[in-house]
Design a protein around this motif. Sequence first.
Motif, PDB file in Angstrom:
ATOM      1  N   TYR A   1      -3.213   6.218   2.015  1.00  0.00           N
ATOM      2  CA  TYR A   1      -3.817   6.277   0.676  1.00  0.00           C
ATOM      3  C   TYR A   1      -5.253   5.752   0.449  1.00  0.00           C
ATOM      4  CZ  TYR A   1       1.173   6.018   0.113  1.00  0.00           C
ATOM      5  OH  TYR A   1       2.799   6.362   0.228  1.00  0.00           O
TER       6      TYR A   1
ATOM      7  N   LYS B   1      10.233   6.341   0.323  1.00  0.00           N
ATOM      8  CA  LYS B   1       9.572   6.668  -0.920  1.00  0.00           C
ATOM      9  C   LYS B   1      10.065   8.109  -1.245  1.00  0.00           C
ATOM     10  CE  LYS B   1       5.502   3.652   0.018  1.00  0.00           C
ATOM     11  NZ  LYS B   1       3.944   3.751  -0.129  1.00  0.00           N
TER      12      LYS B   1
ATOM     13  N   PHE C   1      10.798  10.476   0.857  1.00  0.00           N
ATOM     14  CA  PHE C   1      10.236  11.369   1.846  1.00  0.00           C
ATOM     15  C   PHE C   1      11.438  11.122   3.066  1.00  0.00           C
ATOM     16  CE2 PHE C   1       6.167  13.129   0.857  1.00  0.00           C
ATOM     17  CZ  PHE C   1       5.631  12.160   0.158  1.00  0.00           C
TER      18      PHE C   1
ATOM     19  N   LYS D   1       9.619  16.014   0.382  1.00  0.00           N
ATOM     20  CA  LYS D   1      10.152  15.418  -0.829  1.00  0.00           C
ATOM     21  C   LYS D   1      10.519  16.119  -2.077  1.00  0.00           C
ATOM     22  CE  LYS D   1       8.676  11.446  -3.815  1.00  0.00           C
ATOM     23  NZ  LYS D   1       7.848  10.343  -3.801  1.00  0.00           N
TER      24      LYS D   1
ATOM     25  N   ALA E   1       7.468  15.461  -6.139  1.00  0.00           N
ATOM     26  CA  ALA E   1       6.421  14.686  -5.671  1.00  0.00           C
ATOM     27  C   ALA E   1       5.944  13.707  -6.942  1.00  0.00           C
ATOM     28  CB  ALA E   1       5.165  15.551  -5.320  1.00  0.00           C
ATOM     29  N   GLN E   2       5.335  12.597  -6.777  1.00  0.00           N
ATOM     30  CA  GLN E   2       4.931  11.870  -7.678  1.00  0.00           C
ATOM     31  C   GLN E   2       3.319  11.706  -7.290  1.00  0.00           C
ATOM     32  OE1 GLN E   2       6.981  10.884 -10.102  1.00  0.00           O
ATOM     33  NE2 GLN E   2       8.388  11.844  -9.004  1.00  0.00           N
TER      34      GLN E   2
ATOM     35  N   GLU F   1       1.505   9.262  -7.169  1.00  0.00           N
ATOM     36  CA  GLU F   1       1.230   8.044  -6.073  1.00  0.00           C
ATOM     37  C   GLU F   1       1.326   8.406  -4.805  1.00  0.00           C
ATOM     38  OE1 GLU F   1       2.974   7.635  -8.735  1.00  0.00           O
ATOM     39  OE2 GLU F   1       5.106   6.933  -7.968  1.00  0.00           O
ATOM     40  N   ASP F   2       1.917   9.770  -4.424  1.00  0.00           N
ATOM     41  CA  ASP F   2       1.827  10.350  -3.253  1.00  0.00           C
ATOM     42  C   ASP F   2       0.670  10.942  -2.799  1.00  0.00           C
ATOM     43  OD1 ASP F   2       5.217  11.545  -4.080  1.00  0.00           O
ATOM     44  OD2 ASP F   2       4.795   9.751  -3.207  1.00  0.00           O
TER      45      ASP F   2
ATOM     46  N   TYR G   1      -1.849  12.593   5.174  1.00  0.00           N
ATOM     47  CA  TYR G   1      -0.724  12.337   5.884  1.00  0.00           C
ATOM     48  C   TYR G   1      -0.809  13.050   7.500  1.00  0.00           C
ATOM     49  CZ  TYR G   1       1.725  11.437   1.650  1.00  0.00           C
ATOM     50  OH  TYR G   1       2.305  10.882   0.294  1.00  0.00           O
TER      51      TYR G   1
END
Lengths: 109, 115
Positions: free
Chosen positions: A39, A57, A59, A74, A77-78, A80-81, A85
């Motif tokens: 992040y 989360k 995923f 996922k 998706a949000q 905060e994702d 990656y």
Amino acid sequence: AQRVTQPEKLLSVFKGAPVELKCNYSYSGSPELFWYVQYSRQRLQLLLRHISRESIKGFTADLNKGETSFHLKKPFAQEEDSAMYYCALPQGGSEKLVFGKGMKLTVNP
Amino acid sequence: GAGVSQTPSNKVTEKGKYVELRCDPISGHTALYWYRQSLGQGPEFLIYFQGTGAADDSGLPNDRFFAVRPEGSVSTLKIQRTERGDSAVYLCASSLSGDSYNEQFFGPGTRLTVL
């Protein structure tokens, strides 16, 4: 030598959309695969690993030996994702990890 | 508890100089790893310690790079005669043991810039 390929560098979606981050690997045996996430302004951290077969989360990642893939998914998706990656594989069954080049996921409001 | 720490967070040096990068792993972790991450790339393995000894240094790019872990805890990555191509983020990670199934915990990295 083992290799990990993340074919896409960027993915941008809207909040609530499904996401799939692709990872393909080359390995002759039964691989142990990982997804790491970074992040913004944080350190690299483990998201999930194949052996655990868990959802983190929201995923999940399924190992497909026929397609040599370990895609991260996922359904919704949000924001905060949003992060970088990385797919990773222990090289030769050893401790050192081989990483893909990473994929930047942006989830827009 | 404290995670993996690395110092300095940023290091700017001139071509040809010597630099040392420090890693303080999680207490009790016997395995320690160094990776290098160039812009737009994933982390690339450099060297792995199990206790005090370097169990695998196959990722060190050349003999200008050297790492030590004399007491099985703190590790120092040393780069001699730095080159502009050495500019990258140097990551340290530790794990409970060297088993490939163990999670590696990463530090925040040291950003090295060679001018």
